[in-house]
Design a protein around this motif. Sequence first.
Motif, short mmCIF file in Angstrom:
data_model
loop_
_atom_site.label_atom_id
_atom_site.label_comp_id
_atom_site.label_asym_id
_atom_site.label_seq_id
_atom_site.Cartn_x
_atom_site.Cartn_y
_atom_site.Cartn_z
N LEU A 179 12.20 -14.57 12.17
CA LEU A 179 10.81 -14.28 11.82
C LEU A 179 10.22 -15.44 11.04
CD1 LEU A 179 10.91 -11.55 9.01
CD2 LEU A 179 12.91 -12.75 9.80
N GLY A 180 8.94 -15.33 10.71
CA GLY A 180 8.25 -16.38 9.97
C GLY A 180 8.66 -16.40 8.50
N GLU A 181 7.97 -17.23 7.73
CA GLU A 181 8.30 -17.40 6.32
C GLU A 181 7.68 -16.28 5.48
OE1 GLU A 181 10.38 -19.41 4.95
OE2 GLU A 181 10.85 -20.58 6.74
N PHE A 182 8.19 -15.09 5.69
CA PHE A 182 7.77 -13.93 4.93
C PHE A 182 8.97 -13.00 4.83
CE2 PHE A 182 6.66 -13.25 9.41
CZ PHE A 182 7.37 -12.10 9.70
N ASN A 183 8.84 -11.96 4.03
CA ASN A 183 9.87 -10.93 3.95
C ASN A 183 9.19 -9.62 3.56
OD1 ASN A 183 9.59 -10.96 1.03
ND2 ASN A 183 10.88 -12.78 1.03
N LYS A 184 9.97 -8.61 3.29
CA LYS A 184 9.40 -7.29 3.01
C LYS A 184 8.58 -7.25 1.72
CE LYS A 184 12.47 -4.15 5.54
NZ LYS A 184 13.26 -2.89 5.42
N ALA A 185 8.76 -8.26 0.85
CA ALA A 185 7.97 -8.31 -0.38
C ALA A 185 6.59 -8.92 -0.16
CB ALA A 185 8.72 -9.11 -1.45
N THR A 186 6.42 -9.71 0.89
CA THR A 186 5.18 -10.46 1.08
C THR A 186 3.93 -9.57 1.12
OG1 THR A 186 6.46 -12.13 2.30
CG2 THR A 186 4.06 -12.22 2.49
N PRO A 187 3.91 -8.48 1.91
CA PRO A 187 2.71 -7.64 1.94
C PRO A 187 2.52 -6.80 0.68
CG PRO A 187 4.07 -7.32 3.90
CD PRO A 187 4.90 -8.01 2.89
N MET A 188 3.57 -6.66 -0.13
CA MET A 188 3.49 -5.79 -1.29
C MET A 188 2.45 -6.27 -2.29
SD MET A 188 7.57 -4.99 -1.86
CE MET A 188 7.38 -4.10 -3.40
N ALA A 189 2.37 -7.57 -2.51
CA ALA A 189 1.40 -8.09 -3.48
C ALA A 189 -0.02 -7.74 -3.07
CB ALA A 189 1.57 -9.61 -3.62
N TRP A 190 -0.31 -7.90 -1.77
CA TRP A 190 -1.66 -7.57 -1.27
C TRP A 190 -1.95 -6.09 -1.45
CZ3 TRP A 190 -4.38 -4.47 1.91
CH2 TRP A 190 -5.68 -4.88 2.28
N LEU A 191 -0.98 -5.25 -1.08
CA LEU A 191 -1.21 -3.81 -1.13
C LEU A 191 -1.25 -3.30 -2.58
CD1 LEU A 191 -1.75 -1.55 0.85
CD2 LEU A 191 0.70 -1.07 0.92
N ASN A 192 -0.45 -3.89 -3.45
CA ASN A 192 -0.52 -3.51 -4.86
C ASN A 192 -1.91 -3.77 -5.43
OD1 ASN A 192 2.21 -2.92 -4.74
ND2 ASN A 192 2.87 -4.76 -5.84
#
Length: 282
Positions: A179-192
């Motif tokens: 996958l690309g340079e992201f992980n399961k934490a990447t969307p968390m900051a936006w959603l928080n």
Amino acid sequence: MTIEPSRKRRLLIYTDLDGTLLDHDSYDTSATASLRQQLKQLGVPVVWNTSKTAAELESLRLSLEHTDPYIVENGAALYFPDESTQQPKMTFGPGHDHIMTCLEGVRRQFRFKGFHDMSVAEVAAATGLDEGDAALAKQRQFSEPLTWQDSPGKMSDFLAAMADCGLHVLRGGRFVHILGEFNKATPMAWLNDYYATQWDATVDTVALGDSQNDIAMLQAADRAYLIRSPAHVTPQINGQANIRIAKGYGPEGWAEAMAAEVDALMTPQTPPDDAIKTSLPG
């Protein structure tokens, strides 16, 4: 009637599915039913954060009455419940076509077999899914799971080859994910940030997972629970005081952890139950 939780904090939960909310072998989640209902009554979003595809989640979300946002393919894209599975709210990496181009470029150097190479029957056998769900699992948009068939020693060269393509390799419970340079934490900051704005409150995050590919999510949360698995060793995460290990396996461990969180939410002066172990292996 909706139960009103304390306004001192607003809780937001992120959870893995396979081996955590869902049993590793049977995919049963009945052990979590009452806790899921309690969290819904309390107005606590339970955000699914999974390696599964958006297509795989459609029927599962209906059957479990899941109405909160969800994150697919190990952090690749964030969906909101009232939007099409073809149109994510946010994406965080390259598409599947780019990944397959990179894999084709190294196919002569390494031995592996991805979902793209497998028939529906082969994916079903590898995952334990029925063929209908296996067909949905093949509908990758942002990642490619594969079985590594080469020597362990060649993995470092494979990692370097993927890095040259702007990709990285994430090891899960069953597969290696490209996958690309992201992980399961990447969307968390936006959603928080989204929920903090919507609620006009400080967001208190809890994460639950069982595999290596859940580590970034667990580390990014205010509190996290490693769920034991009968299929693999509990991942090593040293020096993280916010991460506990549930005693139970799979959905039973999930329910144990969430019972402690619900108790703490209803009586905020009480920390999560001491029955949840706070020590980590290693």
